[in-house]
Scaffold this motif. Sequence first.
Motif, PDB file in Angstrom:
ATOM      1  N   TRP A   1       0.905  -1.310   0.067  1.00  0.00           N
ATOM      2  CA  TRP A   1       0.218   0.030  -0.220  1.00  0.00           C
ATOM      3  C   TRP A   1       0.897   1.247   0.037  1.00  0.00           C
ATOM      4  N   GLN A   2       0.238   2.301  -0.530  1.00  0.00           N
ATOM      5  CA  GLN A   2       0.889   3.609  -0.473  1.00  0.00           C
ATOM      6  C   GLN A   2       2.275   3.628  -1.080  1.00  0.00           C
ATOM      7  N   THR A   3       2.279   2.744  -2.209  1.00  0.00           N
ATOM      8  CA  THR A   3       3.623   2.703  -2.811  1.00  0.00           C
ATOM      9  C   THR A   3       3.638   3.063  -4.487  1.00  0.00           C
ATOM     10  N   ARG A   4       4.361   4.031  -4.840  1.00  0.00           N
ATOM     11  CA  ARG A   4       4.303   4.421  -6.258  1.00  0.00           C
ATOM     12  C   ARG A   4       5.377   3.737  -7.079  1.00  0.00           C
ATOM     13  N   VAL A   5       5.067   3.587  -8.389  1.00  0.00           N
ATOM     14  CA  VAL A   5       5.935   2.858  -9.144  1.00  0.00           C
ATOM     15  C   VAL A   5       6.566   3.912 -10.288  1.00  0.00           C
ATOM     16  N   GLU A   6       7.851   4.268  -9.940  1.00  0.00           N
ATOM     17  CA  GLU A   6       8.258   5.332 -10.757  1.00  0.00           C
ATOM     18  C   GLU A   6       8.979   4.825 -12.241  1.00  0.00           C
ATOM     19  N   GLY A   7       8.902   3.649 -12.302  1.00  0.00           N
ATOM     20  CA  GLY A   7       9.619   3.150 -13.658  1.00  0.00           C
ATOM     21  C   GLY A   7       9.324   1.679 -13.746  1.00  0.00           C
ATOM     22  N   ALA A   8       9.486   1.195 -15.135  1.00  0.00           N
ATOM     23  CA  ALA A   8       9.185  -0.400 -15.140  1.00  0.00           C
ATOM     24  C   ALA A   8      10.120  -0.673 -16.227  1.00  0.00           C
TER      25      ALA A   8
ATOM     26  N   THR B   1      11.853  -5.350 -13.859  1.00  0.00           N
ATOM     27  CA  THR B   1      12.006  -4.680 -12.692  1.00  0.00           C
ATOM     28  C   THR B   1      11.430  -3.651 -12.705  1.00  0.00           C
ATOM     29  N   LEU B   2      10.968  -3.079 -11.270  1.00  0.00           N
ATOM     30  CA  LEU B   2      10.332  -1.925 -10.982  1.00  0.00           C
ATOM     31  C   LEU B   2      10.956  -1.138  -9.932  1.00  0.00           C
ATOM     32  N   SER B   3      10.759   0.238 -10.121  1.00  0.00           N
ATOM     33  CA  SER B   3      11.380   1.262  -9.283  1.00  0.00           C
ATOM     34  C   SER B   3      10.320   1.678  -8.323  1.00  0.00           C
ATOM     35  N   LEU B   4      10.361   1.683  -7.277  1.00  0.00           N
ATOM     36  CA  LEU B   4       9.285   1.864  -6.178  1.00  0.00           C
ATOM     37  C   LEU B   4       9.879   2.938  -5.432  1.00  0.00           C
TER      38      LEU B   4
ATOM     39  N   GLY C   1      -2.434   3.614 -17.045  1.00  0.00           N
ATOM     40  CA  GLY C   1      -1.865   3.576 -18.170  1.00  0.00           C
ATOM     41  C   GLY C   1      -0.715   4.296 -18.665  1.00  0.00           C
ATOM     42  N   ALA C   2      -0.316   5.207 -17.760  1.00  0.00           N
ATOM     43  CA  ALA C   2       0.825   5.854 -17.834  1.00  0.00           C
ATOM     44  C   ALA C   2       2.134   5.314 -18.060  1.00  0.00           C
ATOM     45  N   LEU C   3       2.416   4.066 -17.231  1.00  0.00           N
ATOM     46  CA  LEU C   3       3.436   3.287 -17.505  1.00  0.00           C
ATOM     47  C   LEU C   3       3.592   2.438 -18.497  1.00  0.00           C
TER      48      LEU C   3
END
Length: 389
Positions: A128-135, A143-146, A167-169
Amino acid sequence: MQNMPQHGDVVIVGGGPVGALAALRLAQAGRDVILVEARAQHEPVRDARALALSWYSREQLALAGAWPDSLPATVIDTVHVSQQGGFGRTVLQHDDLGLPHLGAVIDYPVLTAALADALAASGVKVLWQTRVEGAQSLSRYATLSLRTADDAVATLTCRLLVLAEGGALAERLPGITRRVHDYRQSAVLAEVSSSQPHGNVAYERFGAEGPFALLPHGERMMLVWTRSHDDAQRLKEGDDASVLAELQQAFGERLGRFDSIGERAVFPLALRQLNRVVSGRVVMIGNAAQTMHPVAAQGFNLGLRDAVGLVDALAGAADPGDAAVLRRYSAGRRVDSHAVVGFTHGLIQLFDGHHPLVKALRGVGMSALDALPPARRAFASHLVFGVGV
């Protein structure tokens, strides 16, 4: 920082209904699943939408443990389709398909709360309350940057990454482009009441100023009215009496007189569809793959079928991110997604014309569909179960 895992078999980004359903069903199938959600666990969901679920969608949610008997929902037994200022109509009944109901209407926050309870009971790991900044997709893993709530940065790897967010990712992935069609319209949502009971009938009416639906919602009805941006804002800000009079003029008196309307919410409308739903070890489902016009209430149901189709495609696969497995998923969903997107987009084009001859042809088409039971049953089946599913 919460207890952050470093690797998962399947990671799903987006804890809305589509992502949550995929997580629950994959966990039931024995997969190691991690769900990443930007919202805080107990943060209230502020969303005015009432969702019209097909009976198939409702059953899939029940199989995932996310539809308890106590869930406040209103069933749909009949769908009545008509056009303003022209003859012809089609009436679809649950008896046409031998189903207890055609569907059900439920508030979006209620469904998300039920899914959150089901996730907690299932043991699925939710960040929870975790954003994905890149995939990024590599040959053997994704791999995901969180970034967490306390602003810590972490990396998470998986064999399959499922995007079920807005859809942004997806648009940053190699080979992915998105077709966008701006309808230059907005949907006006409001709860209304009428002097006669709705009888569990959902109405889809193609009005002179835009299509609208009236969905049974408890003892009242939920209005979803497509209008120009200016008209939508006018209806949002207008006094209740004038808005009700306009609705009465467009709908007629099948429900007697409309006597009250609640607060109005407005959402802009556009069609967004990816050129493909797989990029390496990343697959897109739900709104990450497509969003569409609300006419015929197909978009949300299509997203849930994406989730179920992914679970089916991964059954028995040693590597969930294997290219052949994901090709199977993509091929299996192509007919349904393209047919539903084409159908909803085509309806908007078809009912946009107001020439008397065009109206007459539409009336003939609706009357013919209503008069031919095999055609009517086939049409109703596609709405409930999808196309080629």
